[in-house]
Motif scaffolding. Structure first.
Motif, PDB file in Angstrom:
ATOM      1  N   LEU A  11      38.436  24.837  20.710  1.00 11.84           N
ATOM      2  CA  LEU A  11      39.775  24.780  21.289  1.00 11.84           C
ATOM      3  C   LEU A  11      40.302  26.215  21.362  1.00 11.84           C
ATOM      4  N   GLU A  15      45.885  25.814  21.429  1.00  8.49           N
ATOM      5  CA  GLU A  15      45.704  24.362  21.269  1.00  8.49           C
ATOM      6  C   GLU A  15      45.706  23.951  19.796  1.00  8.49           C
ATOM      7  N   LEU A  16      45.930  24.929  18.916  1.00  8.63           N
ATOM      8  CA  LEU A  16      46.050  24.633  17.484  1.00  8.63           C
ATOM      9  C   LEU A  16      47.215  23.659  17.285  1.00  8.63           C
ATOM     10  N   ARG A  82      40.929  29.057  12.394  1.00  7.05           N
ATOM     11  CA  ARG A  82      41.091  27.837  13.175  1.00  7.05           C
ATOM     12  C   ARG A  82      41.452  28.221  14.605  1.00  7.05           C
ATOM     13  N   PRO A  83      41.295  27.331  15.571  1.00  8.86           N
ATOM     14  CA  PRO A  83      40.683  26.015  15.459  1.00  8.86           C
ATOM     15  C   PRO A  83      39.207  26.150  15.066  1.00  8.86           C
ATOM     16  N   LYS A 105      32.495  18.208  12.594  1.00  7.67           N
ATOM     17  CA  LYS A 105      33.613  19.159  12.565  1.00  7.67           C
ATOM     18  C   LYS A 105      33.333  20.110  11.418  1.00  7.67           C
ATOM     19  N   GLU A 248      42.520  18.322  15.508  1.00  9.78           N
ATOM     20  CA  GLU A 248      41.641  19.192  16.307  1.00  9.78           C
ATOM     21  C   GLU A 248      40.406  18.425  16.794  1.00  9.78           C
TER      22      GLU A 248
END
Length: 455
Positions: A11, A15-16, A82-83, A105, A248
């Protein structure tokens, strides 16, 4: 939608997730309230505030607010790691010869080596906001202590860690990472607290447990001015912060129009599992979708598969609040096996309620099988997984092999919660053929459950 699915779905930073998701808001059967051990009545914010930061106490007790804004400072810290990627395990699929599509993930791409940093930074932030001097905590395998020491260093807070004695001895390098980040690390049970002295007197030569270390950390927090206690799993506030994982994951799957059939996570206290499954469980609770969710626990500490759903103390010293959860009894001291981070006698009250209501299934697996799966995964996917995460890998492989029998192309998603680079003593025992499987007897579990409090 026939986009080719890449090995890694990333991402963008923008988009976090900007909010954590509180699955309790969608649960018709809310988890039972946590109780004050002195009065056996539902605990209040005022009663929790001497132990936890006030804002965290509010998050702990809030079961109606569906979303909590993630403060900008926490989001800025998240951007360091992150993401995190959602990886399509093409190599593992090929090795297994399965028609299943396997996704994981990966939460191990930070120095703490695990998902624990997601909540550590949040808890350190709220402690700093409250103007505290420092925090105390316990750690089993060491991932949580490492994550918290990193978070405290970032916000310039004092960090005191009580580390389960067996892990303190097995994992000297975990300890040194914590010390490098400025934490003070004490093997538990110690002789520095009253409860530690008591546990040492009752169980001479004990290797310790998370329950013991929690008791010591709580005592240390409540006897020092300007300190509060923070916890790395089990609590609803921790599970809330970990929903960044599930949010996520969901966003990455949605990007490619993928619908998960099965979501698998390892379960010790339940926060990583709860964080991964929350957005999916929310859809199930709202009647929007259906998933098969599997919690995987060690056969040596089988709280969901062999425990009892009852009120119990969260710690061995019996000074913490009582939670209604699947438990083996707070006196249960698991064998000194290598699933260090999963050696907890109870289970998150949220995960327990979802399990009780049939939204989650549970399986227990033996550690030699877990390490066998870990070794296979490391060879084909190039990541040396933590023993804890490898419980999820084991069941993901089992399910992918079932698909080979049936010909189903299921989408299997699991949480790879961290790396195993500090777990080399465990891998050494496995490689040398010295690893055994210890499964508690019905009598041992019954004896521990006989000490459950009467509520």
């Amino acid at each position: 939608m026939n986009k080719e699915i890449p090995y890694k779905i990333y991402l963008e930073e923008n988009e976090l997730p900007t909010q954590w998701y509180n699955v309790r808001a969608d649960m018709k059967n809310k988890p039972a309230p946590i109780l004050n051990p002195a009065t056996l009545k539902p605990i209040t914010i005022d009663e929790l505030s001497p132990i936890f930061c006030t804002e965290l106490a509010k998050q702990e007790l809030d079961e109606t607010t569906p979303y909590f804004d993630i403060p900008q400072e926490i989001r800025d810290f998240y951007k360091m790691y992150r993401p995190s990627p959602l990886v399509r395990a093409y190599c593992l699929e090929k090795k297994l010869g399965t028609p299943a599509h396997i996704y994981y993930k990966f939460e191990g791409n930070n120095t703490s080596g695990s998902h624990k940093l997601n909540s550590a930074i949040a808890q350190a932030y709220y402690a700093k906001q409250q103007g505290l001097k420092g925090v105390t905590t316990e750690t089993g395998a060491g991932q949580w202590g490492t994550a918290l020491s990193m978070a405290c260093a970032y916000f310039d807070l004092d960090c005191q860690v009580y580390m389960v004695k067996v892990s303190y001895e097995q994992k000297p390098f975990r300890r040194e990472v914590m010390r490098t980040y400025g934490a003070k690390v004490t093997p538990s049970p110690s002789m520095t607290t009253e409860v530690g002295k008591r546990i040492n007197a009752e169980h001479p030569g004990t290797t310790g447990s998370l329950g013991c270390a929690i008791s010591e950390a709580v005592e240390a927090a409540t006897t020092q001015e300007g300190y509060r206690y923070v916890l790395g799993s089990v609590l609803s506030q921790v599970l809330l912060h970990q929903t960044v994982i599930g949010l996520e994951t969901k966003a990455a799957l949605d990007k490619y129009g993928i619908k998960a059939d099965m979501i698998i996570g390892c379960a010790g206290g339940g926060s990583n599992l709860g964080g991964l499954i929350s957005p999916f469980a929310g859809e199930m609770l709202r009647g929007e979708a259906d998933y098969e969710i599997i919690a995987v626990e060690p056969a040596s500490c089988p709280s969901l598969t062999r425990g009892k759903y009852a009120y119990d103390f969260c710690d061995t010293g019996k000074i913490c609040p009582l939670a209604k959860m699947y438990t083996l009894g707070s006196n249960f001291i698991p064998s000194a096996n290598h699933a260090g981070g999963l050696r907890y006698h109870g289970m998150s009250s949220i995960v327990s309620q979802l399990y009780e209501d049939g939204y989650v299934k549970a399986r227990s697996v033996e550690q030699t099988e877990v390490f066998k799966a870990a070794e296979m995964f490391a060879k084909v996917e190039g990541i040396l997984p933590a023993p804890e995460s490898s419980h999820a890998i084991k069941v993901a492989i089992d399910e992918a092999l079932k698909c080979k029998e049936t010909g189903e192309a299921k989408n299997i998603v699991f949480g790879l919660t961290g790396t195993g680079y500090f777990d080399m003593v465990a891998y050494q025992k496995y490689n040398d053929g010295e690893m055994s499987d210890y499964i508690p007897t019905d009598e041992e579990i019954a004896k521990s459950l006989a000490t459950l409090p009467t509520v």
